[in-house]
Design a protein around this motif. Structure first.
Motif, short mmCIF file in Angstrom:
data_model
loop_
_atom_site.label_atom_id
_atom_site.label_comp_id
_atom_site.label_asym_id
_atom_site.label_seq_id
_atom_site.Cartn_x
_atom_site.Cartn_y
_atom_site.Cartn_z
N GLN A 35 0.86 -1.18 0.00
CA GLN A 35 0.00 0.00 0.00
C GLN A 35 0.90 1.24 0.00
O GLN A 35 1.78 1.34 0.85
N GLY A 36 0.67 2.16 -0.93
CA GLY A 36 1.52 3.35 -0.98
C GLY A 36 2.97 2.95 -1.18
O GLY A 36 3.28 2.20 -2.10
N VAL A 37 3.86 3.41 -0.29
CA VAL A 37 5.27 3.02 -0.44
C VAL A 37 5.63 1.85 0.48
O VAL A 37 6.80 1.54 0.65
N ARG A 38 4.61 1.22 1.08
CA ARG A 38 4.91 0.16 2.06
C ARG A 38 4.55 -1.24 1.57
O ARG A 38 3.46 -1.47 1.06
N ILE A 39 5.51 -2.14 1.76
CA ILE A 39 5.31 -3.55 1.46
C ILE A 39 5.10 -4.25 2.80
O ILE A 39 5.94 -4.15 3.70
N GLN A 45 5.20 -7.11 9.51
CA GLN A 45 6.20 -6.05 9.39
C GLN A 45 5.99 -5.25 8.10
O GLN A 45 5.62 -5.82 7.07
N GLU A 46 6.19 -3.95 8.17
CA GLU A 46 6.03 -3.12 6.97
C GLU A 46 7.37 -2.53 6.56
O GLU A 46 8.08 -1.94 7.37
N LEU A 47 7.70 -2.71 5.28
CA LEU A 47 8.97 -2.22 4.75
C LEU A 47 8.73 -1.04 3.83
O LEU A 47 7.83 -1.09 2.98
N ILE A 48 9.53 0.01 3.97
CA ILE A 48 9.46 1.13 3.02
C ILE A 48 10.19 0.70 1.75
O ILE A 48 11.34 0.26 1.81
N ASP A 49 9.50 0.82 0.63
CA ASP A 49 10.04 0.32 -0.63
C ASP A 49 11.01 1.32 -1.25
O ASP A 49 10.62 2.42 -1.64
N GLY A 50 12.27 0.93 -1.35
CA GLY A 50 13.27 1.80 -1.96
C GLY A 50 13.56 1.44 -3.40
O GLY A 50 14.45 2.00 -4.02
N MET A 51 12.81 0.48 -3.95
CA MET A 51 13.13 -0.07 -5.27
C MET A 51 12.06 0.19 -6.32
O MET A 51 12.28 -0.06 -7.51
N SER A 52 10.86 0.64 -5.88
CA SER A 52 9.72 0.74 -6.79
C SER A 52 9.56 -0.55 -7.61
O SER A 52 9.21 -0.51 -8.79
N SER A 53 9.79 -1.69 -6.92
CA SER A 53 9.73 -2.98 -7.62
C SER A 53 10.45 -2.91 -8.97
O SER A 53 9.86 -3.16 -10.02
N TYR A 61 1.89 1.50 -4.42
CA TYR A 61 1.08 0.28 -4.58
C TYR A 61 -0.38 0.57 -4.27
O TYR A 61 -0.70 1.46 -3.47
N ASN A 62 -1.25 -0.22 -4.90
CA ASN A 62 -2.67 -0.20 -4.55
C ASN A 62 -3.26 1.20 -4.68
O ASN A 62 -3.94 1.69 -3.78
N HIS A 63 -3.01 1.84 -5.80
CA HIS A 63 -3.44 3.22 -6.01
C HIS A 63 -4.91 3.24 -6.40
O HIS A 63 -5.32 2.55 -7.34
N PRO A 64 -5.74 4.03 -5.69
CA PRO A 64 -7.18 3.98 -5.93
C PRO A 64 -7.58 4.30 -7.38
O PRO A 64 -8.49 3.67 -7.92
N VAL A 65 -6.90 5.26 -8.00
CA VAL A 65 -7.26 5.63 -9.38
C VAL A 65 -6.91 4.50 -10.36
O VAL A 65 -7.68 4.16 -11.26
N MET A 66 -5.75 3.92 -10.16
CA MET A 66 -5.34 2.79 -10.99
C MET A 66 -6.31 1.62 -10.80
O MET A 66 -6.76 1.00 -11.77
N ASN A 67 -6.62 1.34 -9.53
CA ASN A 67 -7.52 0.21 -9.25
C ASN A 67 -8.87 0.41 -9.93
O ASN A 67 -9.40 -0.51 -10.54
N ALA A 68 -9.41 1.62 -9.83
CA ALA A 68 -10.75 1.89 -10.39
C ALA A 68 -10.73 1.73 -11.91
O ALA A 68 -11.64 1.13 -12.50
N ALA A 69 -9.68 2.26 -12.54
CA ALA A 69 -9.60 2.16 -14.01
C ALA A 69 -9.51 0.71 -14.46
O ALA A 69 -10.15 0.30 -15.43
N ILE A 407 5.94 9.17 -5.10
CA ILE A 407 5.03 9.73 -4.09
C ILE A 407 5.59 9.63 -2.68
O ILE A 407 4.93 10.02 -1.72
N ILE A 408 6.80 9.14 -2.53
CA ILE A 408 7.34 8.94 -1.17
C ILE A 408 7.39 10.28 -0.42
O ILE A 408 7.76 11.31 -0.99
N SER A 409 6.98 10.25 0.86
CA SER A 409 6.98 11.49 1.65
C SER A 409 8.40 11.78 2.14
O SER A 409 9.27 10.91 2.14
N GLU A 410 8.57 13.02 2.60
CA GLU A 410 9.86 13.43 3.12
C GLU A 410 10.27 12.53 4.30
O GLU A 410 11.42 12.10 4.39
#
Ligand code: PLP
Length: 429
Positions: A35-39, A45-53, A61-69, A407-410
């Motif tokens: 979800q977002g930047v978290r795997i 455990q939640e990992l911050i994704d530094g690789m963008s897969s 991940y799991n972006h609402p606009v992408m999902n809806a489309a 989209i990663i936050s500061e």
């Protein structure tokens, strides 16, 4: 249903992962969701994704606009063959791609992966020349440290040493390699830097179909950022020696380097261009090879009058919808600002690595940060160290590199760079 331990046993016993041995004792982590930047791993455990897969998940991940489309497209049609049939997602995506890529590119060939988009590019170049009466142009010039994919044609233009494909060298066409450009991004390129390309063109020009290169950023072959001036001069030399120029923007496309396409840094345009990875925002596998009207009309006018390629899942409607939606999201966002912010923060956040004796080089371009070590890292050791710090990174060789979602936050990027600095500092002892 089996528990996670049992599932992981099947994985270990029976599934190959990228570039790995099934008997490997490098750990594999079971992902429950993202979800977002978290795997999110199955242990919670939640990992911050530094690789963008691998460069792809630019909007998280799991972006609402992408999902809806995608849900909407799923209800109308998830797939239909592309031979003799067409559909709106493919047509709209094509209009979109042609409007954002360099001007001379006017037609699009869809395939399933970056490697195949490179195969297609090479086949286009090879089919072009006989139609021009130059049968002998069948070879390619490529750069040392290049990476263009894992299929046979693509392998033949990967660096024969770092490209991980030396085992296959006798089974592959022999291409012409020139040294990796050592002139760094932001610097000019000297005569000495460009001379090997000119020499290769002088010696082999008549048998060369195209020069293939990753403009500005060499990715999996070494994470190296080189001079825009080199790219510009390469374009000039290709014109001068009448050789086609292929830009492989599979990794760099869609904003990652601070320009929508890396070739814009050099104001150079290709004859053929490959895109993939980030095109669908990491939702589905889709790639494209774009070319000029000269090339497609020449191929059409030659023998056998058609272009010889056609994947089963060509222009899959779900994948095209994902790509169209992802590109629209990019346009609606302040992506240039995001990339700039990430670049500045990577520069600051990774700066402490420069002082460590076992670090050779730290380099940043756009939303890509690279820490090059003096020695290859031990994956068995370093990946768990990152996981312990709640971040997901997958180094290779001497390279520890970050390319987070745009989209990663500061705060999250701060956690990511701090984890990298602390893990690397702990490697020293
Ligand atoms: C990843 C990559 C490829 C291959 O793409 P796949 O989708 O893995 O087949 C080709 N070229 C470049 C520059 C890449 O980074």
């Amino acid at each position: 249903m089996k528990n996670i331990g049992q599932l992981l046993k099947t994985d270990k016993d029976s599934i190959w992962h990228p570039y790995s041995a099934m008997s490997s004792d490098i750990p594999i982590y079971h992902v429950e969701s993202a979800q977002g930047v978290r795997i999110r791993l199955s242990n919670g455990q939640e990992l911050i994704d530094g690789m963008s897969s691998w460069w792809s998940v630019i909007h998280g991940y799991n972006h609402p606009v992408m999902n809806a489309a995608l849900e909407k497209q799923l209800k109308s049609m998830s797939h239909v063959m592309f031979g003799g049939l067409t559909h709106t997602p493919a047509i709209q995506l094509t209009e979109q791609l042609l409007s954002i890529t360099p001007e001379p590119l006017e037609s699009v060939f869809y395939s399933d992966s970056g490697s195949v988009s490179v195969e297609v590019a090479m086949k286009m170049a090879i089919q072009y020349w006989p139609a021009k009466g130059e049968q002998q142009r069948q070879r390619f010039i490529s750069l040392r440290s290049a990476y263009h994919g894992d299929t046979f044609g693509a392998m033949s233009v990967c660096d024969p040493v770092t490209g991980m494909h030396s085992l296959f060298s006798d089974a592959m066409p022999k291409q012409i390699f020139i040294p990796q450009p050592l002139c760094r991004f932001g610097s000019v390129c000297s005569r000495e830097d460009i001379a090997p390309l000119e020499q290769a063109l002088t010696e082999h020009g008549n048998e060369v179909a195209a020069l293939i290169m990753e403009p500005i950023v060499q990715g999996a072959g070494g994470m190296w950022f080189y001079s825009a001036d080199y790219v510009k001069q390469a374009r000039k030399l290709c014109n001068q020696y009448n050789v086609l120029l292929i830009f492989d923007e599979v990794a760099t496309g869609f904003g990652r380097t601070g320009k929508l396409f890396a070739c814009e840094h050099a104001e150079a345009v290709p004859d053929i261009m490959c895109v993939g990875k980030a095109m669908t925002g990491g939702y589905l596998s889709l790639a494209a090879t774009l070319t000029t009207s000269d090339i497609h009309t020449t191929i059409d006018s030659g023998e056998p009058g058609i272009f010889m390629h056609g994947p089963t899942f060509m222009a899959n409607p779900l994948a095209c919808t994902a790509a169209l939606t992802s590109i629209n999201l990019l346009h609606e966002s302040n992506w240039q600002q995001d990339i700039y912010r990430i670049q500045m923060q990577l520069q600051q956040g990774l700066a402490p690595c420069q002082d460590l004796s076992h670090v050779n080089d730290v380099r940043i371009l756009g939303a890509v940060g690279v820490v090059e070590m003096n020695e290859p890292v031990d994956m068995k050791k370093i990946v768990p160290m990152f996981v312990k710090e709640n971040v997901w990174l997958r180094p290779f060789g001497k390279l520890i590199y970050l390319m987070p979602p745009y989209i990663i936050s500061e705060e999250d990027l701060d956690l990511l760079t701090s984890a990298v600095v602390s893990v690397i500092a702990n490697l020293e002892t």
